[in-house]
Design an enzyme around this catalytic site. Structure first.
Site, PDB file in Angstrom:
ATOM      1  N   ASP A  77     -13.162  -5.839 -10.532  1.00  0.00           N
ATOM      2  CA  ASP A  77     -12.088  -4.938 -10.142  1.00  0.00           C
ATOM      3  C   ASP A  77     -10.719  -5.614 -10.220  1.00  0.00           C
ATOM      4  O   ASP A  77     -10.569  -6.777  -9.849  1.00  0.00           O
ATOM      5  CB  ASP A  77     -12.344  -4.445  -8.713  1.00  0.00           C
ATOM      6  CG  ASP A  77     -11.521  -3.238  -8.338  1.00  0.00           C
ATOM      7  OD1 ASP A  77     -11.205  -2.442  -9.239  1.00  0.00           O
ATOM      8  OD2 ASP A  77     -11.220  -3.086  -7.140  1.00  0.00           O
ATOM      9  N   HIS A 173      -4.248   2.504  -2.055  1.00  0.00           N
ATOM     10  CA  HIS A 173      -5.185   1.488  -1.566  1.00  0.00           C
ATOM     11  C   HIS A 173      -5.019   1.255  -0.066  1.00  0.00           C
ATOM     12  O   HIS A 173      -3.896   1.253   0.442  1.00  0.00           O
ATOM     13  CB  HIS A 173      -4.958   0.151  -2.285  1.00  0.00           C
ATOM     14  CG  HIS A 173      -5.326   0.180  -3.732  1.00  0.00           C
ATOM     15  ND1 HIS A 173      -4.383   0.194  -4.737  1.00  0.00           N
ATOM     16  CD2 HIS A 173      -6.529   0.201  -4.348  1.00  0.00           C
ATOM     17  CE1 HIS A 173      -5.005   0.205  -5.915  1.00  0.00           C
ATOM     18  NE2 HIS A 173      -6.306   0.216  -5.708  1.00  0.00           N
ATOM     19  N   GLY A 174      -6.140   1.042   0.620  1.00  0.00           N
ATOM     20  CA  GLY A 174      -6.092   0.673   2.025  1.00  0.00           C
ATOM     21  C   GLY A 174      -5.916   1.866   2.947  1.00  0.00           C
ATOM     22  O   GLY A 174      -6.114   3.023   2.562  1.00  0.00           O
ATOM     23  N   HIS A 201      -8.786   5.120  -7.667  1.00  0.00           N
ATOM     24  CA  HIS A 201      -8.712   3.962  -6.793  1.00  0.00           C
ATOM     25  C   HIS A 201      -8.091   4.415  -5.474  1.00  0.00           C
ATOM     26  O   HIS A 201      -7.298   5.345  -5.447  1.00  0.00           O
ATOM     27  CB  HIS A 201      -7.858   2.860  -7.423  1.00  0.00           C
ATOM     28  CG  HIS A 201      -8.539   2.134  -8.532  1.00  0.00           C
ATOM     29  ND1 HIS A 201      -8.794   0.785  -8.494  1.00  0.00           N
ATOM     30  CD2 HIS A 201      -9.049   2.575  -9.709  1.00  0.00           C
ATOM     31  CE1 HIS A 201      -9.414   0.423  -9.602  1.00  0.00           C
ATOM     32  NE2 HIS A 201      -9.583   1.504 -10.358  1.00  0.00           N
ATOM     33  N   GLY A 202      -8.453   3.750  -4.395  1.00  0.00           N
ATOM     34  CA  GLY A 202      -7.928   4.164  -3.102  1.00  0.00           C
ATOM     35  C   GLY A 202      -8.631   5.398  -2.566  1.00  0.00           C
ATOM     36  O   GLY A 202      -8.006   6.260  -1.952  1.00  0.00           O
ATOM     37  N   THR A 226     -12.366   0.069   1.747  1.00  0.00           N
ATOM     38  CA  THR A 226     -11.858  -0.019   3.114  1.00  0.00           C
ATOM     39  C   THR A 226     -12.691   0.789   4.102  1.00  0.00           C
ATOM     40  O   THR A 226     -12.995   0.322   5.209  1.00  0.00           O
ATOM     41  CB  THR A 226     -10.388   0.442   3.168  1.00  0.00           C
ATOM     42  OG1 THR A 226      -9.615  -0.378   2.289  1.00  0.00           O
ATOM     43  CG2 THR A 226      -9.828   0.326   4.574  1.00  0.00           C
TER      44      THR A 226
END
Length: 293
Positions: A77, A173-174, A201-202, A226
């Protein structure tokens, strides 16, 4: 069994479902996620990096993946250097994510195209990103800037020869600060222009309904890290691990991971979609041929 990621995402795209891409930081996560995949009869993608000893960490996934009939891919990744991508290919990843999304278009294309040629020569799939998926803790800005343009996405795919494209359509992300808002009209336009597997993504915290809808609109791979790590942390907080019970932390992490991943199969629509017809003999032959090169 470990297979090229292209096999998994192509099948998912054709079936209008997505496949979760989950962390492989340690043996507990890997074992539990594979157990979940077997139980749900779902394909699975692991995310990894070259931090630490990639020969060992990638080998753990390969060892357990080859013990089951479920199709499993191992994707390096966000590999941002040439050396990192090549190391991913050399250490047994079945896909690399060549992230050059913060570079100008022409530089992104030039680097990704070269890496696509290298990866494909080794039987490895390649993902890249156009637009840029930012951070959830800066969502007020990152959630609306550097989003993927449909026409650019189509041109990028043609220019690079990649197998799937990560798109920026409002995820981050996150952990989010604020409420994520996916741009489904943009995603629809990208899918109509590209007609190939797309990637989010995310995915963590982006909303189950949003993720499910996105998978029906061309998203074939959903990166979710996450949410799983937070669930592991919560399982430890909720448990009683004083004294000798401290050894129970690891089973708690495994159980939390398995529960989280099984839920993701339902959210993305991949439950029951594992294909037993994947030709294990062909995969083994292709791998042997690659090693001879």
């Amino acid at each position: 069994m470990l297979v090229p990621m292209k096999q998994i995402v192509d099948e998912a795209y054709a079936g209008k479902y997505g496949v979760p891409a989950v962390p492989s930081f340690n043996e507990f996560l890997v074992r539990a996620s594979i157990e979940a995949a077997v139980e749900a009869n779902s394909p699975l993608i692991f995310l990894t990096s070259n931090r630490g000893d990639p020969v060992f960490s990638h080998g753990v996934v390969q060892y357990f993946a080859d013990k089951v009939d479920i199709p499993i891919a191992l994707c390096l990744d966000h590999s941002r250097s040439f050396e990192d991508c090549v190391m991913g290919v050399r250490t047994g990843c079945t896909a690399i994510m060549a992230d050059r999304s913060q570079l100008p278009y022409d530089e992104n294309v030039a680097q990704v195209k070269l890496l696509a040629e290298i990866a494909h020569a080794a039987g490895v799939s390649i993902e890249a990103e156009l637009g840029h998926v930012g951070r959830g803790d800066n969502y007020a800005v990152d959630g609306t800037k550097n989003l993927t343009e449909p026409d650019d996405a189509k041109r990028f795919i043609d220019d690079t020869g990649i197998d799937c494209l990560a798109v920026a359509v409002g995820t981050a992300h996150g952990v989010y600060t604020g409420t994520p808002k996916l741009d489904f009209e943009r995603l629809k336009a990208i899918n109509e222009a590209c007609r190939m597997p797309l990637v989010i993504h995310g995915g963590s915290g982006s909303g189950d309904d949003n993720i499910h809808r996105a998978c029906e609109m061309g998203i074939a791979k959903v990166n979710i890290v996450t949410d799983i790590i937070i669930a592991n942390y919560q399982a430890i907080l909720d448990g009683s691990f004083a004294g000798n019970k401290a050894h129970g932390i690891y089973p708690a992490i495994s159980a939390s991971t398995k529960e989280s991943v099984i839920r993701l199969f339902d959210v993305t629509g991949s439950a029951g979609k594992a294909r037993s017809k994947y030709d294990a003999a062909k995969v083994a032959s292709d791998r042997a041929s690659t090693e001879e090169k």
